[in-house]
Scaffold this motif. Structure first.
Motif, PDB file in Angstrom:
ATOM      1  N   ILE A 103       0.833  -1.207   0.000  1.00 62.90           N
ATOM      2  CA  ILE A 103       0.000   0.000   0.000  1.00 62.90           C
ATOM      3  C   ILE A 103       0.868   1.257   0.000  1.00 62.90           C
ATOM      4  CG2 ILE A 103      -1.707   1.311   1.333  1.00 62.90           C
ATOM      5  CD1 ILE A 103      -2.719  -1.476   2.344  1.00 62.90           C
ATOM      6  N   VAL A 104       1.937   1.229   0.788  1.00 59.22           N
ATOM      7  CA  VAL A 104       2.860   2.366   0.814  1.00 59.22           C
ATOM      8  C   VAL A 104       3.526   2.543  -0.540  1.00 59.22           C
ATOM      9  CG1 VAL A 104       5.036   3.203   1.780  1.00 59.22           C
ATOM     10  CG2 VAL A 104       3.271   2.296   3.293  1.00 59.22           C
ATOM     11  N   ALA A 105       3.847   1.430  -1.193  1.00 60.72           N
ATOM     12  CA  ALA A 105       4.571   1.479  -2.472  1.00 60.72           C
ATOM     13  C   ALA A 105       3.677   1.895  -3.639  1.00 60.72           C
ATOM     14  CB  ALA A 105       5.187   0.114  -2.764  1.00 60.72           C
ATOM     15  N   CYS A 106       2.363   1.921  -3.438  1.00 64.69           N
ATOM     16  CA  CYS A 106       1.418   2.253  -4.513  1.00 64.69           C
ATOM     17  C   CYS A 106       0.641   3.510  -4.141  1.00 64.69           C
ATOM     18  CB  CYS A 106       0.459   1.092  -4.752  1.00 64.69           C
ATOM     19  SG  CYS A 106       1.267  -0.442  -5.246  1.00 64.69           S
ATOM     20  N   PRO A 107       1.155   4.680  -4.475  1.00 65.96           N
ATOM     21  CA  PRO A 107       0.530   5.928  -4.029  1.00 65.96           C
ATOM     22  C   PRO A 107      -0.883   6.150  -4.552  1.00 65.96           C
ATOM     23  CG  PRO A 107       2.256   6.349  -5.656  1.00 65.96           C
ATOM     24  CD  PRO A 107       2.378   4.910  -5.263  1.00 65.96           C
ATOM     25  N   ASN A 108      -1.244   5.506  -5.662  1.00 69.26           N
ATOM     26  CA  ASN A 108      -2.585   5.712  -6.225  1.00 69.26           C
ATOM     27  C   ASN A 108      -3.650   4.837  -5.574  1.00 69.26           C
ATOM     28  OD1 ASN A 108      -1.723   7.624  -8.115  1.00 69.26           O
ATOM     29  ND2 ASN A 108      -1.145   6.046  -9.579  1.00 69.26           N
ATOM     30  N   VAL A 109      -3.239   3.801  -4.864  1.00 72.07           N
ATOM     31  CA  VAL A 109      -4.195   2.862  -4.283  1.00 72.07           C
ATOM     32  C   VAL A 109      -5.005   3.526  -3.170  1.00 72.07           C
ATOM     33  CG1 VAL A 109      -4.382   0.823  -2.805  1.00 72.07           C
ATOM     34  CG2 VAL A 109      -3.022   0.725  -4.884  1.00 72.07           C
ATOM     35  N   GLN A 110      -6.330   3.453  -3.303  1.00 76.31           N
ATOM     36  CA  GLN A 110      -7.223   4.022  -2.295  1.00 76.31           C
ATOM     37  C   GLN A 110      -8.278   3.032  -1.815  1.00 76.31           C
ATOM     38  OE1 GLN A 110      -8.872   7.888  -3.409  1.00 76.31           O
ATOM     39  NE2 GLN A 110      -7.239   8.152  -4.908  1.00 76.31           N
ATOM     40  N   THR A 121     -16.919   8.840  -8.052  1.00 75.78           N
ATOM     41  CA  THR A 121     -15.508   8.874  -8.446  1.00 75.78           C
ATOM     42  C   THR A 121     -15.351   8.408  -9.892  1.00 75.78           C
ATOM     43  OG1 THR A 121     -14.752   8.461  -6.183  1.00 75.78           O
ATOM     44  CG2 THR A 121     -13.208   7.941  -7.951  1.00 75.78           C
ATOM     45  N   ILE A 122     -16.068   7.348 -10.252  1.00 75.66           N
ATOM     46  CA  ILE A 122     -16.017   6.841 -11.629  1.00 75.66           C
ATOM     47  C   ILE A 122     -16.555   7.894 -12.594  1.00 75.66           C
ATOM     48  CG2 ILE A 122     -16.863   5.051 -13.198  1.00 75.66           C
ATOM     49  CD1 ILE A 122     -17.048   3.190 -10.754  1.00 75.66           C
ATOM     50  N   ASP A 123     -17.655   8.536 -12.224  1.00 71.76           N
ATOM     51  CA  ASP A 123     -18.253   9.573 -13.075  1.00 71.76           C
ATOM     52  C   ASP A 123     -17.295  10.753 -13.259  1.00 71.76           C
ATOM     53  OD1 ASP A 123     -20.514   8.016 -13.225  1.00 71.76           O
ATOM     54  OD2 ASP A 123     -21.613   9.142 -11.687  1.00 71.76           O
ATOM     55  N   LYS A 124     -16.629  11.146 -12.186  1.00 69.23           N
ATOM     56  CA  LYS A 124     -15.684  12.257 -12.257  1.00 69.23           C
ATOM     57  C   LYS A 124     -14.528  11.929 -13.190  1.00 69.23           C
ATOM     58  CE  LYS A 124     -12.425  14.906  -9.426  1.00 69.23           C
ATOM     59  NZ  LYS A 124     -11.851  15.081  -8.064  1.00 69.23           N
ATOM     60  N   GLU A 125     -13.948  10.720 -13.054  1.00 68.27           N
ATOM     61  CA  GLU A 125     -12.840  10.313 -13.919  1.00 68.27           C
ATOM     62  C   GLU A 125     -13.294  10.233 -15.380  1.00 68.27           C
ATOM     63  OE1 GLU A 125      -9.735  10.068 -13.118  1.00 68.27           O
ATOM     64  OE2 GLU A 125     -10.075  10.423 -10.981  1.00 68.27           O
ATOM     65  N   LYS A 153      -8.426   1.090 -16.730  1.00 69.57           N
ATOM     66  CA  LYS A 153      -7.041   1.139 -16.286  1.00 69.57           C
ATOM     67  C   LYS A 153      -6.914   1.983 -15.019  1.00 69.57           C
ATOM     68  CE  LYS A 153      -2.388   2.502 -17.715  1.00 69.57           C
ATOM     69  NZ  LYS A 153      -1.565   3.139 -18.778  1.00 69.57           N
ATOM     70  N   LYS A 154      -7.599   3.130 -14.991  1.00 63.52           N
ATOM     71  CA  LYS A 154      -7.546   4.022 -13.842  1.00 63.52           C
ATOM     72  C   LYS A 154      -8.114   3.359 -12.597  1.00 63.52           C
ATOM     73  CE  LYS A 154      -7.172   7.884 -11.522  1.00 63.52           C
ATOM     74  NZ  LYS A 154      -5.857   8.397 -11.116  1.00 63.52           N
ATOM     75  N   LYS A 156      -8.249   0.214 -11.890  1.00 61.26           N
ATOM     76  CA  LYS A 156      -7.316  -0.809 -11.416  1.00 61.26           C
ATOM     77  C   LYS A 156      -6.140  -0.176 -10.676  1.00 61.26           C
ATOM     78  CE  LYS A 156      -8.395  -4.509 -14.673  1.00 61.26           C
ATOM     79  NZ  LYS A 156      -7.878  -5.396 -15.736  1.00 61.26           N
ATOM     80  N   GLU A 157      -5.748   1.020 -11.075  1.00 67.82           N
ATOM     81  CA  GLU A 157      -4.670   1.730 -10.371  1.00 67.82           C
ATOM     82  C   GLU A 157      -5.093   2.097  -8.955  1.00 67.82           C
ATOM     83  OE1 GLU A 157      -3.786   5.081 -12.791  1.00 67.82           O
ATOM     84  OE2 GLU A 157      -2.655   3.935 -14.282  1.00 67.82           O
ATOM     85  N   LEU A 158      -6.390   2.277  -8.746  1.00 69.86           N
ATOM     86  CA  LEU A 158      -6.915   2.637  -7.424  1.00 69.86           C
ATOM     87  C   LEU A 158      -7.155   1.422  -6.533  1.00 69.86           C
ATOM     88  CD1 LEU A 158      -9.588   5.281  -8.535  1.00 69.86           C
ATOM     89  CD2 LEU A 158      -7.351   5.757  -7.534  1.00 69.86           C
ATOM     90  N   SER A 159      -7.146   0.230  -7.123  1.00 70.64           N
ATOM     91  CA  SER A 159      -7.529  -1.008  -6.429  1.00 70.64           C
ATOM     92  C   SER A 159      -6.310  -1.803  -5.975  1.00 70.64           C
ATOM     93  CB  SER A 159      -8.379  -1.869  -7.371  1.00 70.64           C
ATOM     94  OG  SER A 159      -8.459  -3.206  -6.912  1.00 70.64           O
TER      95      SER A 159
END
Length: 208
Positions: A103-110, A121-125, A153-154, A156-159
């Motif tokens: 989690i620390v190594a992946c700054p985009n993961v929320q 969030t999906i609608d905004k992206e 892709k986006k 998955k970057e959050l997951s």
């Protein structure tokens, strides 16, 4: 020699065994596309039953913490299993530590998984992608296809579960957990995590 395996074959093997996508792909490659042999290989590894355990109640486990070098970022993670016996197992404890480090190594993961991401969030992206300059002259149908791919892709970057494991990039985090489920014989799940970044959200004083 590694042969090309279609996504459809991987999905079919996953539906039959419940094993992780990457594990299914590797099993098919190792069996040269032979579905029966791939199923046999997954069963021998204990991975074919991992999905069946995923519905079992898991309320034991541990709270894991990780503070990165410099003490500017840290993580608290709750990882659950079915029994206190497995919670004390070294493999389970190492998994918890590795997940916190991931989690620390992946700054985009929320979020833990894609289905946890709120629709707003999906609608905004989606709005952001649709308004990008490189799509202005595209036909609507083509634009929608491009945006759909970018959003997938986006997300998955959050997951967390969709991240490549930092210690073995051939494995997704979801596959890593499936391996530990097969090894330890219990359901294992990430319940929640919280990331702490030094100074985040604070209003800094300015010198004039």
């Amino acid at each position: 020699m590694c042969i090309n395996i279609s996504a459809q074959h991987v999905k079919e093997l996953r539906s039959q065994t419940g094993a992780g996508m990457m594990n299914c792909k590797k099993a098919l490659q190792a069996s040269q596309g032979d579905m029966e042999l791939a199923i046999e290989n997954l069963r021998q590894q204990g991975l074919a039953s991992a999905n069946k355990k995923s519905t079992r109640i898991a309320t034991e486990g541990r709270i894991e913490s990780y503070i990165h070098a410099g003490s500017r970022i840290g993580v608290l993670l709750e990882l659950n299993c079915e029994t206190d016996f497995v919670a004390r197992h070294s493999e389970f404890q190492m998994l918890a530590k590795n997940l916190a480090m991931q989690i620390v190594a992946c700054p985009n993961v929320q979020y833990i998984k894609v289905t946890d991401i709120p629709q707003d969030t999906i609608d905004k992206e989606t709005r952001i992608e649709l308004s990008k300059d490189d799509l202005k002259n595209k036909q609507d149908q083509i634009k929608q296809v491009i945006v759909k791919g970018r959003i997938e892709k986006k997300l998955k970057e959050l997951s967390l579960l969709d991240q490549a494991f930092i210690r073995n990039t051939d494995l997704l985090i979801s596959d890593l957990i499936d391996q530990k489920i097969a090894l330890l014989g219990e359901n294992i799940k990430i319940s929640r995590f919280q990331k702490f970044i030094l100074g985040e959200g604070a209003v800094k004083n300015r010198s004039f």
